[in-house]
Each structure stands twice: as C-alpha cells, then as structure tokens.
Motif scaffolding. Structure first.
Motif, PDB file in Angstrom:
ATOM      1  N   PRO A   1      80.462   1.437 -34.518  1.00  0.00           N
ATOM      2  CA  PRO A   1      79.018   1.503 -34.279  1.00  0.00           C
ATOM      3  C   PRO A   1      78.675   1.198 -32.818  1.00  0.00           C
ATOM      4  N   THR A   2      77.382   1.233 -32.512  1.00  0.00           N
ATOM      5  CA  THR A   2      76.899   0.947 -31.159  1.00  0.00           C
ATOM      6  C   THR A   2      77.292  -0.467 -30.751  1.00  0.00           C
ATOM      7  N   PRO A   3      77.801  -0.660 -29.550  1.00  0.00           N
ATOM      8  CA  PRO A   3      78.191  -1.996 -29.080  1.00  0.00           C
ATOM      9  C   PRO A   3      77.028  -2.976 -29.118  1.00  0.00           C
ATOM     10  N   SER A   4      77.362  -4.239 -29.154  1.00  0.00           N
ATOM     11  CA  SER A   4      76.322  -5.268 -29.173  1.00  0.00           C
ATOM     12  C   SER A   4      75.551  -5.314 -27.861  1.00  0.00           C
ATOM     13  N   SER A   5      76.214  -4.941 -26.759  1.00  0.00           N
ATOM     14  CA  SER A   5      75.536  -4.905 -25.461  1.00  0.00           C
ATOM     15  C   SER A   5      76.413  -4.154 -24.455  1.00  0.00           C
ATOM     16  N   TRP A   6      75.861  -3.942 -23.284  1.00  0.00           N
ATOM     17  CA  TRP A   6      76.624  -3.354 -22.181  1.00  0.00           C
ATOM     18  C   TRP A   6      76.455  -4.240 -20.942  1.00  0.00           C
ATOM     19  N   THR A   7      77.368  -4.090 -20.029  1.00  0.00           N
ATOM     20  CA  THR A   7      77.290  -4.757 -18.726  1.00  0.00           C
ATOM     21  C   THR A   7      77.282  -3.689 -17.644  1.00  0.00           C
ATOM     22  N   ILE A   8      76.374  -3.833 -16.697  1.00  0.00           N
ATOM     23  CA  ILE A   8      76.287  -2.904 -15.574  1.00  0.00           C
ATOM     24  C   ILE A   8      76.656  -3.643 -14.293  1.00  0.00           C
ATOM     25  N   ASP A   9      77.591  -3.074 -13.558  1.00  0.00           N
ATOM     26  CA  ASP A   9      77.981  -3.622 -12.253  1.00  0.00           C
ATOM     27  C   ASP A   9      77.221  -2.853 -11.166  1.00  0.00           C
ATOM     28  N   VAL A  10      76.415  -3.571 -10.390  1.00  0.00           N
ATOM     29  CA  VAL A  10      75.620  -2.968  -9.315  1.00  0.00           C
ATOM     30  C   VAL A  10      76.087  -3.562  -7.989  1.00  0.00           C
ATOM     31  N   ASN A  11      76.793  -2.782  -7.214  1.00  0.00           N
ATOM     32  CA  ASN A  11      77.320  -3.252  -5.923  1.00  0.00           C
ATOM     33  C   ASN A  11      78.063  -4.577  -6.052  1.00  0.00           C
ATOM     34  N   GLY A  12      78.841  -4.705  -7.138  1.00  0.00           N
ATOM     35  CA  GLY A  12      79.661  -5.896  -7.316  1.00  0.00           C
ATOM     36  C   GLY A  12      78.992  -7.034  -8.055  1.00  0.00           C
ATOM     37  N   THR A  13      77.721  -6.880  -8.412  1.00  0.00           N
ATOM     38  CA  THR A  13      76.999  -7.914  -9.167  1.00  0.00           C
ATOM     39  C   THR A  13      76.770  -7.418 -10.593  1.00  0.00           C
ATOM     40  N   GLU A  14      77.178  -8.212 -11.568  1.00  0.00           N
ATOM     41  CA  GLU A  14      77.065  -7.798 -12.970  1.00  0.00           C
ATOM     42  C   GLU A  14      75.709  -8.171 -13.572  1.00  0.00           C
ATOM     43  N   ILE A  15      75.141  -7.219 -14.307  1.00  0.00           N
ATOM     44  CA  ILE A  15      73.966  -7.473 -15.144  1.00  0.00           C
ATOM     45  C   ILE A  15      74.454  -7.424 -16.588  1.00  0.00           C
ATOM     46  N   THR A  16      74.357  -8.529 -17.288  1.00  0.00           N
ATOM     47  CA  THR A  16      74.926  -8.632 -18.638  1.00  0.00           C
ATOM     48  C   THR A  16      73.841  -8.610 -19.707  1.00  0.00           C
ATOM     49  N   GLY A  17      74.269  -8.451 -20.960  1.00  0.00           N
ATOM     50  CA  GLY A  17      73.365  -8.527 -22.101  1.00  0.00           C
ATOM     51  C   GLY A  17      72.412  -7.363 -22.222  1.00  0.00           C
ATOM     52  N   ILE A  18      72.776  -6.203 -21.707  1.00  0.00           N
ATOM     53  CA  ILE A  18      71.891  -5.037 -21.768  1.00  0.00           C
ATOM     54  C   ILE A  18      72.016  -4.397 -23.144  1.00  0.00           C
ATOM     55  N   THR A  19      70.883  -4.155 -23.790  1.00  0.00           N
ATOM     56  CA  THR A  19      70.893  -3.579 -25.141  1.00  0.00           C
ATOM     57  C   THR A  19      70.180  -2.231 -25.192  1.00  0.00           C
ATOM     58  N   ALA A  20      69.729  -1.720 -24.028  1.00  0.00           N
ATOM     59  CA  ALA A  20      69.003  -0.444 -24.005  1.00  0.00           C
ATOM     60  C   ALA A  20      69.789   0.581 -23.205  1.00  0.00           C
ATOM     61  N   ASN A  21      69.808   1.810 -23.689  1.00  0.00           N
ATOM     62  CA  ASN A  21      70.412   2.934 -22.997  1.00  0.00           C
ATOM     63  C   ASN A  21      69.477   4.137 -23.153  1.00  0.00           C
TER      64      ASN A  21
END
Length: 344
Positions: free
Chosen positions: A19-39
């Motif tokens: 199923p759909t993952p519980s969350s995603w992480t986005i790396d922006v210029n080396g800085t991680e944004i965690t706990g993302i639940t929207a795509n």
C-alpha cells in the motif's frame, strides 16, 4: 516540478509501493523534509532566483525506507526589481561566461556557442570586470536578458550603459549590441531602443551618436513604458574584435532630458548652424550651447553661431533649460572647424 513561484515549488512523483507508504522524505539541496504525507507536495520557504536539487524517498514503515529517487533540478522565479537606481558594474562576478541568477544569457543564432562574458581588458582603460560580447563569426547573435523590473508609473525611466567604441579601421560598421525594452522578456514584440555600434563613426540616428575618436562613452535610452520591464541586449558580430560594456543602470529619468544627436551644418568662415534632437516632451524655454568652454544662449533649434573665427577648431555641447530651476546635463561633445577666409 510544477507551479514554481519566487518562494515555492510543487513536486510530484510516481510511488511504486502497495500500500501507500506512511510518509515520504524530500531532500532539498542536502536538507531533508520529513513526514510528508501528500503527493504532490509544495515546498515552501525557498529563496527567489535560486537553483535547487530535489529527490524523494518512501518511508514504508519506521524501519523500512527506500533509496532516494533520481535527482531533479529547478530554479525559483526571480522577484522583480522595484528599488531604483538598479546597477551592475560586473565587479562581483568571475571572468568567464556570465552566468547569474535572474539573468538569461543564451546563444540564439549563427555558428558556435558563444554567449556574453565577464572579462577584463586593461588596454582599453578598464582593468576591472566588465561585460564582453566576444568576437563571433558573421551573422552570429547572442542574447542577454537583464532581471525583471517593475517600473513605477508617473515618471519615465532610463537604461544607461557605458560602451567602448573603436575607430573605423578596427571595427565593421554593422557590429555591436542592439538594445530592446520588453514587457515579457522576449525580443519578438519588444521595442528597440537603439544600436550600440562598436564602430565609433556609426550612428543610429537617435540616441547613439557618431563619436570622433576611440574611447568609452555613456548612452541613455528612455524606456517607453512602465510596469513589467525587461532590458535585452542582443550582441551582433561580424568577424571583428570583442565589444566591451560596463556600468549597466536602470534609473528614474531626469526631469529635464539632455539633447542628443548634435549636428553642425552650413559652416562658413565665421558661422555654423547647430542642431540637435530635443528629448523633452515640452519644448524647453531655451538652451545653452557650450562653445569651447564659453556659454552661448540659444532660443531656437537649429541655432546659428555667427561670431566665429575663420580656420579655427571648435567643440560644442548643448543642454536644455526646462525652467528657471531645472536644466539638463550637457550632450556629448562634437567638434568642427570653420572655413578659411578667401584670399582676395
């Protein structure tokens, strides 16, 4: 990446988990944004006119995460310049191809891949960084779009630039930089303001005058609109040497504009007729002609100087007197010589 603004960008991705993952992480210029639940997800807090690299990974559980996706890059939009005068003297850039945020610098036609550069050339009296249109083959063009600007209403604005112009024997007559003002950053549909000839003997018949000698000259172009504005320089080459420019500026136009394209005609042994292009929308109350450092009041255009000395060299400049308290700068200087007396 979609919906890019000055401070945000929306990214989306294809997720291959069921199923759909519980969350995603986005790396922006080396800085991680965690706990993302929207795509898709909108990245906030970005800096205008800045390049970013992003990649995404899935967090299937607290202990199980995927590898990062491939990296993609984008640049945020630039904020329009609203504080004037705006200037660029090229001093903060390295000598190489001119690559800077909020500028567009591209090769648009002809052979090769040359674009505008930052360079130094002490032999032309400028050992600091300046803008260079490199020598290119005949018919080749390159384009530099300056940052977007928002010109206030109510007062005209000018684009001002210095250019090094060369004697006729060292430059082709059709070689130089064409200046445009555009509302959308494109040359198509833009207003041509003038042509900055590398050859000092050439004139476009309006703002860019013919000059007597090789050297640095300053030219001012009135921008014919307010609101959204882009200044575009189109370099046009013809197997000549490089063309050099410096001290780019966009500023509020003076309330009293100086005359341009000064001409001397009907020269005799004691007289000469001086004429010029008047750039003020309301005819000034008069003009001052600076004749060999002596001021002569003029009440018409053209104006005849009638107390000259035969076989004598003169220089002239003209300024407008818009009111008792408002006068323009002097025009560029031109030279002439009166005729000899007739031997009888």
């Amino acid at each position: 990446v979609a919906h890019i603004t000055t401070t945000s960008a929306t990214i989306s991705w294809t997720d291959n988990n069921m199923p759909t993952p519980s969350s995603w992480t986005i790396d922006v210029n080396g800085t991680e944004i965690t706990g993302i639940t929207a795509n898709p997800y909108t990245i906030p807090g970005l800096t205008p006119g800045t390049s970013y690299s992003v990649r995404v990974k899935a967090n299937c559980s607290d202990e199980d995460a995927s590898a990062y996706s491939n990296e993609i890059t984008f640049s945020t939009l630039c904020e329009a310049v609203t504080a004037f005068p705006w200037t660029n003297d090229m001093e903060s850039y390295e000598t190489d191809d001119f690559i800077a945020p909020c500028y567009v610098n591209e090769h648009i036609s002809g052979s090769g891949t040359s674009i505008f550069k930052v360079a130094t050339n002490s032999s032309i009296g400028n050992a600091t960084q300046m803008l260079q249109l490199p020598d290119m083959s005949n018919g080749t063009q390159t384009k530099l779009v300056l940052p977007a600007m928002q010109l206030p209403t109510g007062t005209p604005y000018q684009f001002v630039i210095d250019i090094y112009r060369n004697a006729s024997g060292t430059s082709y007559t059709s070689e130089g930089v064409r200046v445009f003002a555009s509302t959308d950053g494109e040359i198509e549909g833009a207003t041509e303001l003038g042509f900055l000839y590398r050859n000092c003997a050439q004139t476009d018949g309006n703002v860019v005058t013919a000059e007597d000698a090789t050297g640095w000259y300053t030219y001012e172009f009135t921008i014919p609109f307010t609101g959204d504005c882009y200044i575009i320089l189109r370099g046009e080459s013809q197997y000549g040497s490089s063309t050099y420019m410096d001290n780019l500026m966009v500023r509020e136009a003076p309330s009293c504009l100086k005359p341009t394209v000064v001409n001397v005609d009907n020269i005799t042994n004691t007289t000469a007729e001086i004429s010029w292009t008047e750039n003020n929308t309301t005819t000034p109350q008069g003009w001052i002609i600076l004749l060999n450092d002596e001021e002569v009041e003029a009440d018409s255009n053209p104006f005849t100087l009638n107390t000259l000395t035969s076989n004598t060299a003169y220089t002239v400049q003209v300024k407008a007197l818009c009111s008792d308290t408002d006068e323009s700068e002097y025009s560029a200087e031109i030279s002439f010589r009166t005729l000899c007396d007739v031997v009888r």
